[in-house]
Design an enzyme around this catalytic site. Structure first.
Site, short mmCIF file in Angstrom:
data_model
loop_
_atom_site.label_atom_id
_atom_site.label_comp_id
_atom_site.label_asym_id
_atom_site.label_seq_id
_atom_site.Cartn_x
_atom_site.Cartn_y
_atom_site.Cartn_z
N LYS A 199 -7.62 6.49 9.79
CA LYS A 199 -7.91 5.05 9.80
C LYS A 199 -8.32 4.53 11.18
O LYS A 199 -8.74 3.37 11.31
CB LYS A 199 -6.66 4.27 9.34
CG LYS A 199 -5.99 4.77 8.08
CD LYS A 199 -6.72 4.33 6.86
CE LYS A 199 -6.03 4.70 5.56
NZ LYS A 199 -4.80 3.99 5.28
N GLY A 245 0.82 -1.21 0.00
CA GLY A 245 0.00 0.00 0.00
C GLY A 245 0.85 1.26 0.00
O GLY A 245 2.08 1.20 0.05
N SER A 246 0.17 2.39 -0.06
CA SER A 246 0.88 3.67 -0.17
C SER A 246 1.64 4.01 1.11
O SER A 246 2.72 4.62 1.05
CB SER A 246 -0.10 4.79 -0.52
OG SER A 246 -1.15 4.84 0.43
N GLY A 293 -7.68 -3.17 0.94
CA GLY A 293 -7.97 -2.10 -0.01
C GLY A 293 -7.08 -2.18 -1.25
O GLY A 293 -7.47 -1.77 -2.33
N GLU A 299 -0.91 -10.82 2.69
CA GLU A 299 -0.66 -10.03 3.90
C GLU A 299 -0.92 -10.88 5.15
O GLU A 299 -0.14 -10.86 6.11
CB GLU A 299 -1.54 -8.78 3.92
CG GLU A 299 -1.11 -7.76 2.87
CD GLU A 299 -2.04 -6.58 2.74
OE1 GLU A 299 -1.61 -5.56 2.16
OE2 GLU A 299 -3.20 -6.65 3.18
#
Ligand code: 5RP
Length: 219
Positions: free
Chosen positions: A121, A29-30, A96, A103
């Site tokens: 979050k 993810g980012s 997402g 994961e």
């Protein structure tokens, strides 16, 4: 501070949780991309990484970080990953980025899950973010009907095939009061590969990015 700046902040902070000389579990993810960029600065202090997605593997390798297969390690001291939501007990919604299955596999190898996230979050109850579920294609419609019975609104993520060749259902409208119980229930449904509730593999610590700095929350 922008959301990207908060992500960079926690990506940096997670470096303090890397055990010198060890193999590091790396999420997707980012936010994790910020962590990978920081990891690239200390390649001489780690033995390598086990990655949770093709995307993270590509970024790690491009930055000169050795990537090992999950099957090459018996355990990892630390797994660093982001979340779509994290509650006040360390339970998370993830997926997402469609990488939830790998994961969870890498998280399962790790002694400690270090969650890095910006403060948007951090929630009291999971479920505002639609719950990602990786499913075997032939079971997608059947599983979608089961979620409708639970009061959810499932939607197939269009144009997405996971690294494992499966589909993602995003289920809106679930208020997840008991994450561990719902995770166990959905895990029993034939055709479910992985549900994006991480209760059994919840975070041990969350490094939360806030405008005041990094807040460390131990669970
Ligand atoms: C990918 C994930 C990510 O950790 C989650 O989507 C958060 O991503 P980002 O850091 O880009 O907000 O679970 O499958």
């Amino acid at each position: 501070m922008t959301q990207d700046q908060l992500k960079a902040l926690v990506g940096r902070a997670a470096i303090d949780h890397v055990v010198p000389g060890s193999v590091v579990g790396v999420g997707t993810g980012s936010t994790v991309n910020c962590f990978i960029d920081e990891l690239a600065k200390i390649t001489d202090r780690i033995a390598g990484a086990v990655s949770s997605s093709v995307k993270s593997t590509e970024r790690l390798q491009a930055l000169g970080i050795k990537v090992l297969e999950a099957s090459e390690v018996e355990s990892l001291p630390v797994y660093v990953d982001g979340a779509d939501e994290i509650d006040h007990h360390g339970n998370m919604i993830k997926g997402g980025g469609a990488a939830l299955t790998r994961e969870k596999i890498v998280a399962d190898l790790a002694e400690r899950f270090v969650c890095i996230a910006d403060e948007s979050k951090y929630v009291r109850t999971l479920g505002r973010f639609p719950l990602p579920v990786e499913v075997i294609p032939m079971a997608a419609a059947q599983i979608a009907r089961k979620f409708a019975v639970l009061g959810g609104t499932p939607k197939l993520r269009e144009g997405v095939t996971t690294d494992n060749g499966n589909l993602i259902l995003d289920v809106a409208g679930l208020s997840i009061a008991d994450p561990a119980a719902l995770e166990s229930e959905i895990n029993q449904w034939p055709g479910v590969v992985t549900v994006g509730i991480f209760a059994r593999h919840r975070a041990g610590i969350c490094l939360l990015g806030t405008p005041q700095g990094v807040r460390s929350i131990e669970f």
